[in-house]
Design a protein around this motif. Structure first.
Motif, PDB file in Angstrom:
ATOM      1  N   ASP A  35      22.436  25.604 -18.474  1.00 26.83           N
ATOM      2  CA  ASP A  35      21.200  25.101 -17.906  1.00 26.83           C
ATOM      3  C   ASP A  35      21.106  25.619 -16.470  1.00 26.83           C
ATOM      4  OD1 ASP A  35      19.396  23.461 -16.500  1.00 26.83           O
ATOM      5  OD2 ASP A  35      19.759  21.774 -17.821  1.00 26.83           O
TER       6      ASP A  35
ATOM      7  N   CYS B 133      19.188  21.366 -20.579  1.00 28.32           N
ATOM      8  CA  CYS B 133      19.778  20.211 -21.243  1.00 28.32           C
ATOM      9  C   CYS B 133      18.711  19.185 -21.590  1.00 28.32           C
ATOM     10  CB  CYS B 133      20.865  19.590 -20.370  1.00 28.32           C
ATOM     11  SG  CYS B 133      20.242  18.823 -18.863  1.00 28.32           S
TER      12      CYS B 133
ATOM     13  N   CYS C 148      14.810  18.846 -16.875  1.00 25.68           N
ATOM     14  CA  CYS C 148      15.393  20.005 -16.201  1.00 25.68           C
ATOM     15  C   CYS C 148      14.487  21.218 -16.371  1.00 25.68           C
ATOM     16  CB  CYS C 148      16.782  20.307 -16.765  1.00 25.68           C
ATOM     17  SG  CYS C 148      18.095  19.401 -15.932  1.00 25.68           S
TER      18      CYS C 148
ATOM     19  N   CYS D 295      20.631  22.397 -13.711  1.00 20.43           N
ATOM     20  CA  CYS D 295      21.734  21.512 -13.327  1.00 20.43           C
ATOM     21  C   CYS D 295      23.104  22.129 -13.649  1.00 20.43           C
ATOM     22  CB  CYS D 295      21.596  20.152 -14.007  1.00 20.43           C
ATOM     23  SG  CYS D 295      21.823  20.227 -15.786  1.00 20.43           S
TER      24      CYS D 295
HETATM   25 ZN   LIG Z   1      19.972  19.987 -16.993  1.00 13.34          ZN
END
Ligand SMILES: [Zn+2]
Length: 90
Positions: free
Chosen positions: A45, A70, A74, A48
């Motif tokens: 990802d 994820c 996000c 993050c």
């Molecule tokens: Zn994420």
């Protein structure tokens, strides 16, 4: 004489047993890797930096590239920060 022979057999058996256990442990690890490949591949990802399975990830196509996140949050945060305002519906 008989007792020593039994002891030697027991020791030999233990050695063979531990060797066999090592072998099966190794092959089990190899099996797990194959299992992972079958399930999918890990993707990162970019928002993050968490690794997620590509099957479960939120997929977005950005400028012809594939991005995986994820969660929807996000994906939205990343696209908001990385896309020009005019291409985003408001
Ligand atoms: Zn994420």
């Amino acid at each position: 004489m008989g007792l020593i022979r039994i002891l030697m057999l027991a020791v030999a058996g233990l050695l063979i047993y531990s060797f066999y256990k090592k072998l099966t442990a190794g092959s089990r690890r190899a099996h797990d890797v194959k299992e992972d490949e079958r399930l999918g591949r890990l993707v990162q990802d970019p928002q993050c930096h968490v690794y997620v399975d590509s099957k479960d990830a939120v997929h977005r196509k950005v400028k012809g590239g594939d991005l995986f996140f994820c969660s929807e949050d996000c994906a939205d945060d990343y696209l908001a920060a990385n896309q020009p305002e005019e291409s985003r519906p408001s």
